[in-house]
Write a protein that holds these residues in place. Sequence first.
Motif, PDB file in Angstrom:
ATOM      1  N   MET A 140       0.862  -1.182   0.000  1.00  0.00           N
ATOM      2  CA  MET A 140       0.000   0.000   0.000  1.00  0.00           C
ATOM      3  C   MET A 140       0.895   1.228   0.000  1.00  0.00           C
ATOM      4  O   MET A 140       2.097   1.141   0.268  1.00  0.00           O
ATOM      5  N   ARG A 259      -4.378   1.206  -2.139  1.00  0.00           N
ATOM      6  CA  ARG A 259      -4.110  -0.227  -2.203  1.00  0.00           C
ATOM      7  C   ARG A 259      -4.529  -0.761  -3.564  1.00  0.00           C
ATOM      8  O   ARG A 259      -5.357  -0.166  -4.247  1.00  0.00           O
ATOM      9  N   SER A 273      -4.543  -1.536   7.263  1.00  0.00           N
ATOM     10  CA  SER A 273      -4.808  -0.204   6.712  1.00  0.00           C
ATOM     11  C   SER A 273      -5.695   0.612   7.651  1.00  0.00           C
ATOM     12  O   SER A 273      -5.529   1.833   7.776  1.00  0.00           O
TER      13      SER A 273
END
Length: 292
Positions: A140, A259, A273
């Motif tokens: 990410m 992402r 996340s």
Amino acid sequence: MQWDDMRVFLAVARVESLSRAAPTLRMDAATVGRRIARLERQVGAALFVKSPQGYALTDLGVRMRDHAAEAEASLGLAVEEARGDQIGLSGQIRIGAPDGAANYLLPQVCAAIGADNPGLEIQILALPRVVNLSKREADMALTVSPPQAGRLIVQKVSDYRLHLAAPKGADITTRDDLRGRRVVGYIPDMIFDKELDYLGELGAGGVQLASNSVAVQAMALRAGAGVGIVHDFALPFAPELKRVLIDEVSLTRSFYLVRHASDRTSERLTRFSEALSAGLKAEIARLERQVA
């Protein structure tokens, strides 16, 4: 064709170099080269164009990389399901970020997440450019502009503020006081995102001391090199500096967490996340309160 061969292929495709892929694979570069050559023989076509600059993917190589990356993500999901529900996160997660966030925010936030998840290995990839998620350079990435193309999940994390800063001894109360002062900022032709182009806001005609790193810029300002735009969240780490012309030169930017769309169903990455976003938002607020 074995999955281990695809693992080697993906590692080289992501860094475009045998020598840079070798440590990740725990092989020497010659072995990596032989594995790539064997894979190309099995495929019956070249996957890379080799040059002194490195290994660039052919059109076929690009298509194979995309399919292999999706297969890798699916395999990761299968491993997650096999493990079942677990108390903490584990494995390796790599975050790409511009160096302002990488230097002043991510170390504290990731340290806290790591303390709660002892089995988790977090890697912070600080780059003076946009991280390429399609090449799987990272799991990410933090960006300062929401990407407009690609199969991506984009989530706004938080706004943050920037102001003009100067050494504490500087007497700057009006814009006229900026005349004759050296400006510290980005190398103009290395600004990789329009949101990082601050000169228009400052009204400066040029930069006399430049770097592609905001951490280097901050160190130059601390050394008395002039005036420049600094993140408010970085100022607690630079006690020699103060904000000046606060009402006249004030910028607001945003961080976005990005992402790959194929990771949407990954509970592990989603949980990480969420923790990362919450931690970043809280840390930005905490640091900005110190200079308000």
